[in-house]
Design an enzyme around this catalytic site. Structure first.
Site, PDB file in Angstrom:
ATOM      1  N   THR A 263      -1.422   4.389   3.430  1.00  0.00           N
ATOM      2  CA  THR A 263      -2.287   5.064   2.465  1.00  0.00           C
ATOM      3  C   THR A 263      -2.551   6.524   2.847  1.00  0.00           C
ATOM      4  OG1 THR A 263      -3.243   2.921   1.940  1.00  0.00           O
ATOM      5  CG2 THR A 263      -4.435   4.852   1.164  1.00  0.00           C
TER       6      THR A 263
ATOM      7  N   SER B 138       0.815  -1.222   0.000  1.00  0.00           N
ATOM      8  CA  SER B 138       0.000   0.000   0.000  1.00  0.00           C
ATOM      9  C   SER B 138       0.846   1.268   0.000  1.00  0.00           C
ATOM     10  CB  SER B 138      -0.928   0.016   1.213  1.00  0.00           C
ATOM     11  OG  SER B 138      -1.889  -1.003   1.109  1.00  0.00           O
TER      12      SER B 138
ATOM     13  N   ASP C 286      -5.890   0.458  -4.119  1.00  0.00           N
ATOM     14  CA  ASP C 286      -4.455   0.568  -4.329  1.00  0.00           C
ATOM     15  C   ASP C 286      -3.839  -0.739  -4.832  1.00  0.00           C
ATOM     16  OD1 ASP C 286      -5.123  -0.580  -1.930  1.00  0.00           O
ATOM     17  OD2 ASP C 286      -3.619   0.497  -0.757  1.00  0.00           O
ATOM     18  N   HIS C 287      -4.561  -1.821  -4.663  1.00  0.00           N
ATOM     19  CA  HIS C 287      -4.110  -3.150  -5.102  1.00  0.00           C
ATOM     20  C   HIS C 287      -5.229  -4.115  -4.807  1.00  0.00           C
ATOM     21  CE1 HIS C 287      -3.797  -4.388  -0.971  1.00  0.00           C
ATOM     22  NE2 HIS C 287      -3.224  -3.228  -0.719  1.00  0.00           N
TER      23      HIS C 287
ATOM     24  N   HIS D 221      -6.622  -9.528   4.640  1.00  0.00           N
ATOM     25  CA  HIS D 221      -5.341 -10.147   5.024  1.00  0.00           C
ATOM     26  C   HIS D 221      -5.536 -11.294   6.009  1.00  0.00           C
ATOM     27  CE1 HIS D 221      -1.988  -8.085   3.157  1.00  0.00           C
ATOM     28  NE2 HIS D 221      -2.527  -6.902   3.394  1.00  0.00           N
TER      29      HIS D 221
ATOM     30  N   HIS E 103      -1.150  -9.670  -0.993  1.00  0.00           N
ATOM     31  CA  HIS E 103      -1.767  -8.951  -2.110  1.00  0.00           C
ATOM     32  C   HIS E 103      -1.628  -9.731  -3.415  1.00  0.00           C
ATOM     33  CE1 HIS E 103      -0.921  -4.938   0.199  1.00  0.00           C
ATOM     34  NE2 HIS E 103      -1.756  -5.737   0.827  1.00  0.00           N
TER      35      HIS E 103
ATOM     36  N   ASP F 276      -8.802  -4.063   3.298  1.00  0.00           N
ATOM     37  CA  ASP F 276      -7.511  -4.742   3.167  1.00  0.00           C
ATOM     38  C   ASP F 276      -7.143  -5.504   4.434  1.00  0.00           C
ATOM     39  OD1 ASP F 276      -4.836  -5.058   1.754  1.00  0.00           O
ATOM     40  OD2 ASP F 276      -4.204  -4.037   3.574  1.00  0.00           O
TER      41      ASP F 276
ATOM     42  N   GLU G  16     -10.205   6.889   3.171  1.00  0.00           N
ATOM     43  CA  GLU G  16      -9.794   5.498   2.966  1.00  0.00           C
ATOM     44  C   GLU G  16     -10.567   4.506   3.824  1.00  0.00           C
ATOM     45  OE1 GLU G  16      -6.244   4.172   4.804  1.00  0.00           O
ATOM     46  OE2 GLU G  16      -5.919   2.529   3.394  1.00  0.00           O
TER      47      GLU G  16
END
Lengths: 669, 669
Positions: free
Chosen positions: A290, A229, A499-500, A458, A629, A454, A449
């Site tokens: 981020t 990130s 972002d991914h 994870h 990711h 995310d 954000e």
């Protein structure tokens, strides 16, 4: 990149290919972006906004040993560097930029050429000679070549390009939403659990589904195809791809992580060029990558104290050995978690009470949802609502007991942060403050954000991740409504992206009751229904109650969240890159999931997680406790002035240029 | 669906929700789309093109046992059915459509209410009374309600909508490319291995990346959220979602899979309304679901002989008990594999030589790439190039020995089909034939399918799948160039999409050498590099050779395929829904992969697959030898007249309407 850009670089490519003689360097790199022994940062293929500030770093390497061993490891300190514009002559850097030469620096570093070398404990030692030139800019659009001559006649050429900037400002305000790690598969899954479908037709849609413009962006790093990130946010905010863990710098090989060559961010440019109001909102701890990437400059995203120092002051404060004459100038709004960087102690800058440091510069400080909603809109406002990351939507709204016994009060008094706002409350309040603080026609820029999409992906806590995603969607919907109400919708470019990604996807339904009732792992897997047996979404139907008791009204308007989060027939999802873990597909009712834990033999299944589940063997190294990711392009949704530019497929760095053009931040002189 | 459409259905929704009282029916359904005991097909929420033909099927159910047991299982044969337009009176179906009443049919069927019942062997028996009305159509646009009254005062209302059709034809030709199973993650991975990136900037792009318009489509079935290729193709070609395995019918509960209520396809409409030329191209066996769905009508996609019969004749030929007065009228081009449906034998219709049946109707028959390229463009042409699915790009171009010893000659003579064309050769030739056979202004419609993206993803053969995807991209690029050359590019709507996804994604790099050298599964996993250690793509750099020996010229123009397919540093990918298998991430050099096999204890790791790999435990039932489809939205790319309509996010069924509108196929009278 469009064909014209490709053609522009086709000549240059020969140089780059000719340098890549060591294939092992594809993965175990001596230094990312530097396949030769002479390194230039910004590297080949960098694009700039006209007038954007950046540092230059040059390095000459002499490996002592290994496949690239050179000159017995004696580094040649005689190197020269010139810059040329278009077909003009190449001028020495000091002449080109009208600056003094800089001092020679020397250091060394080590790396492993591959995993066998790592196992054997045989690193390569590299000696380095280096110079750096700080805070430069290029204003005239077009191609440039930056040429490092080293070791006699060896050369490394970095081809740079200054894009022709937009001269007319289209957007007064920019509202950039980032769903961290938000892959299209997750948006699809969120739609499944929160929006009712009748015979294959959704009766309501995600707000994202209804945005005016759709695009895809490529997320890879400058030197690896999987990003984190930090460098992905750097790409979005500066138009420069960088290295894993790096924030707004190109990673050099020096030991000091605060001296790497910097680039100016969209937030810094917005402050310097326009002086508009700036807001940063995140459900993460506020020093996380981020949000940090709007203002901070470091190779190591883990330097949290330096990050909050840059929020309040600037990079020169953080590393006083050289000047960086641009900064976020103290954002008007900073909302998030991460009180450990503010409570006086080991996590705060200099160990001091950093709430007081913000107050000393005129900030109003709030520490709860109640205080947030009661706060005025006139002052700069710092809102820190918990230690570490903020609570998740499911725990704040469905399983509220999970907020207890966390001892995470942002005041540091050891109580629980039970009065936390969500992304929606933070974002709507931020709009009001920014609107209040924006002088006429200067407008505002905000990044908001949804960080725990995310974080929960994870840890394979799919339900919590989708709850965060639905909260983001609800926030976008409400923000649009609020902007319309205050008359700013037509002035505001709204961009929603990630972002991914993560390699997550739903592939079927799971009968959680049947799964738990089986005692054998293979028999448990019979609970997974695929194709026809995936069935319909159990999340949109209230179990055991009459339909008329449904608590959510479906229709064209939101918000839409699941009627129930823990149906007997849950979705079954896979996660391609995962540690050893167990799956039940049932909601983790006790709080965010911990799928795997460290042991003497590396990472193993968490013995207390999903005890009724079946085992899923890991697919990544046994040093990883979490999923990682993935590669795939992520979606971009955009509304408002300048939003047409976000259609189609492009590189992550292009997001920076599209926003900068909407704000007309480029300067050709 | 846009908000206006949502509002339109908001009143109706109350009925649908009130019916969904049995939550177990979310997955183990008595009959999809029929949560009550009275069923109407086409079901609630169906949209029609004005003038599109369809059948109506009504069913009344009386379960003998189970949670829905009714009236001792005695089915009430007294039911009525009326149709109303807008707010007009509801007219009996015979009066509304000016048709005779149909005969009452009766049957019974069984199903399990859940997995416990399945384990216990206690099915529910359901008695059924039914009527069907065939080949009807609605021409006036707007809302309709179809109302079944049964068991006294119970009602089931199906709300139908006839969309206002476009009156102006925008596109003369339509070229629809389907990458079967092609998820955005795969397009991203294909870009990684086939296009050179320098410091994070791609030097060339996929053709798909460069298309003018980008959209997303939702792929779910009418009665389950995971689709197969049959009902997803039905959605794309008819605008109607259906059930897994069903081709252009709504699945009823009768035993006869050829009597289910039909809907007219885009190909049939194009033939009936315009009379243009029609082409079907696929790398699958040609009776497979995605090509079959252009012309065939059956609940069971496995009825391959019936499928090829419908190619040549029509549905009335297949089931002579009722008429279906529309068909593909013998497509001008049929290219693919699947010779077993043509060689006289158990797979061909009636056991006869079906090549001869086609020749008898004027077809030129070709059986090799050589014959294909030499064929004229004037005649209808059947090209069948192998038994079963056609060879994969990697095996045709890189590992040619794998074409040997297959005994798959399309002639049935037991030799090997070593002279097979690829998707590109088939598609380009098809364009020429269609162009030649298209009368002035009638134009042509072609569907070209890269079928083995899906087939190779199912067997976790990622490399072969990406090879197929790259071949598709190369085919699109060359097709655009060819259309420009013959002056038809500006007349042709080109749409590229998929029918569903797979939960595949790249998450890192794998040192295949290190992985193979370790003996312990957990140590092998140390070969997986994530984030920084994912490195750069090894596929775009020639290993062990000088850079100048690279065989691929990078730049704006394709084709672009990997320089090498088996680099030491391969990508590492995950597949969320997988059987027990082993991973090495190395190329399967001996042909398409077989990751898992049946055993006395269910599906287990194939002992001969990836013997150097580490074990990955399965995540789906032990009756599945392959990975399964996933939920996520798939991308749509479009160029040409009418292509702007393909922007944004929409349902799979909307693709049909967008194409139909580009061709102006709707008729309001």
């Amino acid at each position: 990149m469009r064909p014209s850009a490709s053609l522009r670089t086709s000549v240059i490519l020969v140089v780059a290919l000719a340098s890549a003689s060591h294939v092992s360097a594809q993965t175990f790199q001596r230094l990312g972006t530097c396949p030769t022994l002479g390194c230039v940062f910004p590297p080949d293929q960098t694009d700039f906004l006209a007038g954007q500030l950046f540092d230059i770093r040059l390095e000459v390497h002499a490996p002592v040993n290994g496949t690239e061993a050179f000159n017995g490891g004696v580094v040649n300190e005689q190197f020269s560097f010139c810059v040329q514009r278009g077909r003009e002559a190449c001028q020495d850097v000091t002449k080109f930029f009208k600056i003094k030469d800089s001092v020679l620096e020397k250091w060394n570093f080590t790396y492993y050429e591959d995993l066998f070398a790592k196992d054997a404990g045989t690193p390569v030692l590299v000696n380095v000679a280096s110079k750096a030139y700080r805070a430069l800019s290029l204003t005239k659009s077009g191609p440039y070549a930056a040429k490092l001559t080293y070791n006699g006649r060896s050369t490394t050429i970095a081809n740079w390009f200054v894009r022709e900037p937009a001269t007319r400002r289209k957007a007064k305000n920019v509202l950039l939403f980032i769903g961290d790690g938000m892959t299209q598969s997750m948006i699809t899954a969120a739609r499944l659990i929160a929006h009712k479908s009748v015979n294959g037709k959704y009766q309501s849609l995600m707000q994202m589904d209804q945005m005016d413009n759709l695009g895809h962006q490529m997320t890879h790093s400058v030197d690896s195809f999987i990003t984190d990130s930090a460098n992905s946010a750097t790409a979005l905010y500066t138009g420069k791809k960088s290295t894993v863990n790096a924030l707004n710098v190109y990673a050099d090989s020096s030991k000091n992580s605060l001296d790497d060559p910097k680039v100016e961010t969209i937030a810094e440019l917005f402050r310097r060029r326009i002086g508009g109001a700036l807001g940063i909102v995140s459900t993460a701890f506020i020093a996380d990558a981020t949000p940090a990437a709007l203002c901070a400059h470091t190779r190591d995203r883990g330097q949290y104290a330096a990050v909050v120092t840059e929020y309040l002051n600037n990079a020169t404060t953080v590393n006083a050995t050289f000047a960086w004459p641009t900064s976020c100038q103290g954002p008007d709004v900073i909302f998030g978690g991460g009180a450990e960087q503010f409570i006086a102690g080991p996590g705060s800058p200099g160990g001091v009470d950093y709430y007081k440091a913000f107050q000393a510069q005129g900030y109003n400080v709030v520490n709860s949802k109640t205080q947030l909603l009661a706060a005025g809109n006139k002052a700069k406002t710092l809102g820190i609502f918990s230690v570490s990351n903020m609570a998740k939507w499911i725990d704040r709204n469905v399983l509220k007991d999970n907020l207890k016994n966390q001892k995470n009060s942002p005041t540091g008094d050891g109580t629980d942060a039970v009065d936390q706002p969500g992304l929606k409350e933070m974002t709507l309040k931020a709009i009001d403050i920014l609107q209040s603080r924006s002088k006429k026609n200067q407008g505002w820029f905000m990044m908001s954000e949804a960080a725990s999409i995310d974080k929960m992906m994870h840890v394979l806590d799919y339900d919590r991740a989708l709850g965060e995603l639905l909260e983001l969607d609800d926030t976008i919907r409400e923000s649009i409504a609020h902007l319309k109400k205050i008359g700013e919708y037509e002035n505001t470019l709204i961009v929603v992206t990630a972002d991914h990604g993560h390699g997550f996807d739903v592939f079927g339904g799971a009968d959680t009751k049947y799964l738990a009732a089986q005692t054998d792992d293979r028999k448990k897997r019979a609970a997974i229904g695929v194709y026809t047996n995936s069935g319909l979404s159990g999340y949109t139907v209230a179990e055991g109650s009459l339909p008329n008791n449904n608590t959510i009204v479906y229709g064209a308007e939101g918000p839409n969240f699941p009627v129930q989060w823990n149906p007997r027939y849950a979705f079954a999802a896979g996660f391609g890159a995962n540690p050893d873990h167990r799956e039940t597909y049932a909601l983790n009712t006790n709080g965010p999931r911990v799928p795997a834990v460290n042991s003497a033999n590396g990472v193993v299944v968490n013995p207390t997680d999903n005890v009724d589940g079946f085992n899923v063997g890991g697919t990544i190294g046994v040093d990883e406790t979490q999923g990682v990711h993935s590669l795939q392009d992520v979606s971009v949704f955009a509304n408002g002035p300048g939003s047409e530019a976000f259609r189609g497929v492009y590189n992550s760095v292009d997001i920076f240029f599209k926003i900068a053009d909407a704000l007309a931040l480029g300067r050709t002189s």
